[in-house]
Design a protein around this motif. Structure first.
Motif, mmCIF file in Angstrom:
data_model
loop_
_atom_site.group_PDB
_atom_site.id
_atom_site.type_symbol
_atom_site.label_atom_id
_atom_site.label_comp_id
_atom_site.label_asym_id
_atom_site.label_seq_id
_atom_site.Cartn_x
_atom_site.Cartn_y
_atom_site.Cartn_z
ATOM 1 N N LEU A 1 0.830 -1.206 0.000
ATOM 2 C CA LEU A 1 0.000 0.000 0.000
ATOM 3 C C LEU A 1 0.866 1.258 0.000
ATOM 4 O O LEU A 1 0.530 2.263 -0.633
ATOM 5 N N ALA A 2 2.004 1.185 0.687
ATOM 6 C CA ALA A 2 2.927 2.323 0.690
ATOM 7 C C ALA A 2 3.473 2.578 -0.718
ATOM 8 O O ALA A 2 3.619 3.727 -1.145
ATOM 9 N N TYR A 3 3.768 1.519 -1.458
ATOM 10 C CA TYR A 3 4.227 1.689 -2.836
ATOM 11 C C TYR A 3 3.138 2.328 -3.695
ATOM 12 O O TYR A 3 3.426 3.134 -4.587
ATOM 13 N N ILE A 4 1.883 1.966 -3.434
ATOM 14 C CA ILE A 4 0.771 2.597 -4.156
ATOM 15 C C ILE A 4 0.773 4.091 -3.893
ATOM 16 O O ILE A 4 0.598 4.908 -4.808
ATOM 17 N N SER A 5 0.969 4.469 -2.637
ATOM 18 C CA SER A 5 0.964 5.897 -2.282
ATOM 19 C C SER A 5 2.086 6.653 -2.980
ATOM 20 O O SER A 5 1.987 7.857 -3.213
ATOM 21 N N LYS A 6 3.168 5.946 -3.330
ATOM 22 C CA LYS A 6 4.292 6.558 -4.040
ATOM 23 C C LYS A 6 4.156 6.423 -5.564
ATOM 24 O O LYS A 6 5.047 6.782 -6.304
ATOM 25 N N LYS A 7 3.000 5.874 -5.992
ATOM 26 C CA LYS A 7 2.711 5.676 -7.417
ATOM 27 C C LYS A 7 3.663 4.675 -8.076
ATOM 28 O O LYS A 7 3.858 4.705 -9.295
ATOM 29 N N ASP A 8 4.249 3.803 -7.274
ATOM 30 C CA ASP A 8 5.094 2.748 -7.818
ATOM 31 C C ASP A 8 4.236 1.491 -7.946
ATOM 32 O O ASP A 8 4.274 0.590 -7.102
ATOM 33 N N PHE A 9 3.435 1.438 -8.998
ATOM 34 C CA PHE A 9 2.448 0.381 -9.143
ATOM 35 C C PHE A 9 3.079 -0.980 -9.423
ATOM 36 O O PHE A 9 2.532 -2.010 -9.021
ATOM 37 N N GLU A 10 4.209 -0.994 -10.086
ATOM 38 C CA GLU A 10 4.885 -2.261 -10.365
ATOM 39 C C GLU A 10 5.340 -2.929 -9.066
ATOM 40 O O GLU A 10 5.090 -4.113 -8.838
ATOM 41 N N LEU A 11 6.025 -2.148 -8.210
ATOM 42 C CA LEU A 11 6.486 -2.715 -6.945
ATOM 43 C C LEU A 11 5.315 -3.078 -6.041
ATOM 44 O O LEU A 11 5.353 -4.078 -5.324
ATOM 45 N N ALA A 12 4.266 -2.255 -6.072
ATOM 46 C CA ALA A 12 3.070 -2.549 -5.278
ATOM 47 C C ALA A 12 2.467 -3.882 -5.717
ATOM 48 O O ALA A 12 2.108 -4.724 -4.882
ATOM 49 N N TYR A 13 2.383 -4.065 -7.024
ATOM 50 C CA TYR A 13 1.796 -5.297 -7.556
ATOM 51 C C TYR A 13 2.643 -6.510 -7.167
ATOM 52 O O TYR A 13 2.122 -7.527 -6.704
ATOM 53 N N ARG A 14 3.948 -6.403 -7.338
ATOM 54 C CA ARG A 14 4.829 -7.526 -7.018
ATOM 55 C C ARG A 14 4.794 -7.859 -5.524
ATOM 56 O O ARG A 14 4.823 -9.026 -5.136
ATOM 57 N N THR A 15 4.726 -6.836 -4.678
ATOM 58 C CA THR A 15 4.670 -7.069 -3.237
ATOM 59 C C THR A 15 3.345 -7.717 -2.844
ATOM 60 O O THR A 15 3.306 -8.620 -1.997
ATOM 61 N N ALA A 16 2.255 -7.276 -3.468
ATOM 62 C CA ALA A 16 0.947 -7.880 -3.195
ATOM 63 C C ALA A 16 0.922 -9.341 -3.640
ATOM 64 O O ALA A 16 0.292 -10.188 -2.989
ATOM 65 N N GLU A 17 1.624 -9.647 -4.731
ATOM 66 C CA GLU A 17 1.737 -11.047 -5.162
ATOM 67 C C GLU A 17 2.394 -11.901 -4.068
ATOM 68 O O GLU A 17 1.975 -13.041 -3.824
ATOM 69 N N THR A 18 3.416 -11.336 -3.441
ATOM 70 C CA THR A 18 4.103 -12.052 -2.362
ATOM 71 C C THR A 18 3.139 -12.363 -1.223
ATOM 72 O O THR A 18 3.105 -13.491 -0.702
ATOM 73 N N VAL A 19 2.326 -11.366 -0.847
ATOM 74 C CA VAL A 19 1.378 -11.571 0.247
ATOM 75 C C VAL A 19 0.331 -12.605 -0.147
ATOM 76 O O VAL A 19 -0.043 -13.470 0.661
ATOM 77 N N GLU A 20 -0.128 -12.541 -1.387
ATOM 78 C CA GLU A 20 -1.143 -13.493 -1.841
ATOM 79 C C GLU A 20 -0.600 -14.927 -1.775
ATOM 80 O O GLU A 20 -1.328 -15.860 -1.421
ATOM 81 N N THR A 21 0.686 -15.090 -2.054
ATOM 82 C CA THR A 21 1.327 -16.399 -1.924
ATOM 83 C C THR A 21 1.313 -16.863 -0.476
ATOM 84 O O THR A 21 1.025 -18.033 -0.185
ATOM 85 N N PHE A 22 1.624 -15.943 0.447
ATOM 86 C CA PHE A 22 1.560 -16.276 1.871
ATOM 87 C C PHE A 22 0.156 -16.720 2.264
ATOM 88 O O PHE A 22 -0.023 -17.717 2.968
ATOM 89 N N LEU A 23 -0.851 -15.967 1.807
ATOM 90 C CA LEU A 23 -2.233 -16.261 2.186
ATOM 91 C C LEU A 23 -2.678 -17.624 1.665
ATOM 92 O O LEU A 23 -3.535 -18.277 2.270
#
Length: 202
Positions: free
Chosen positions: A27-49
């Protein structure tokens, strides 16, 4: 953000903390408009879930923010003349969003306080895929449930979505009702000092 990540280096978090930490980082990456890093980080969390069952209510942060990040990325991809380029297509991002919402649905089945937020983001997927009537129905359900549970912030999120989703076929009365809905939502956010709301209502 980077400083915190540096301090955490070498320190192993438990899975619940990993989920919450990376979800907030996305979410912090989203706030910085870094959508690529935000997406990749969210993928990591989805893997954990995908590896655990929802057994701790405080992991709501993780379960909630993963679909948020995917859907905010999807919203960017649907904007006219968007210049956003990430390594996933809109179709893939929406598929990821649905999978993340499946995780949130499992969480909400055990912890009902998550249901208003689940309905909210299910409605956003409906909106992004052209099912506006279904989206509005989901948001009304979200609002009703949030009101019943006295979850004021979620009331505001639902009111905002209801009000901002306009249609050229809306009558003057409906337009006025939607404007009032947005005003009420913004009043709620101001009164409670909501943080990051500008990301969730973009």
């Amino acid at each position: 953000m980077e400083a915190f990540a540096g301090k955490a280096e070498g320190y192993k978090l438990d899975m619940s903390s990993e989920i919450n930490y990376h979800a907030l980082l996305a979410l912090a990456y989203i706030s910085k408009k870094d959508f690529e890093l935000a997406y990749r980080t969210a993928e990591t969390v989805e893997t954990f879930l995908s590896q655990i069952e929802p057994t701790a209510y405080f992991t709501f942060t993780g379960y909630m923010n993963v679909p948020v990040v995917f859907l905010l990325v999807a919203q960017q991809l649907t904007k006219p003349n968007t210049t956003l380029r990430i390594r996933a297509s809109l179709k893939v991002v929406l598929e990821r969003s649905r999978k993340a919402l499946d995780h949130l649905a499992k969480f909400a089945h055990i912890y009902p306080f998550a249901e208003p937020r689940l309905l909210l983001w299910q409605g956003v997927i409906d909106q992004l895929t052209g099912r506006i009537d279904r989206a509005q129905e989901r948001w009304r359900q979200s609002l009703s449930l949030a009101t019943k549970l006295e979850m004021v912030y979620d009331e505001g999120l639902a009111l905002y979505r209801i009000g901002k989703c306009t249609d050229v076929k809306d009558s003057h009365q409906v337009v006025q009702e939607k404007l009032a809905s947005v005003d009420k939502a913004l009043d709620i956010f101001t009164q409670i000092g909501a943080v990051y709301t500008e990301l969730l209502i973009e």
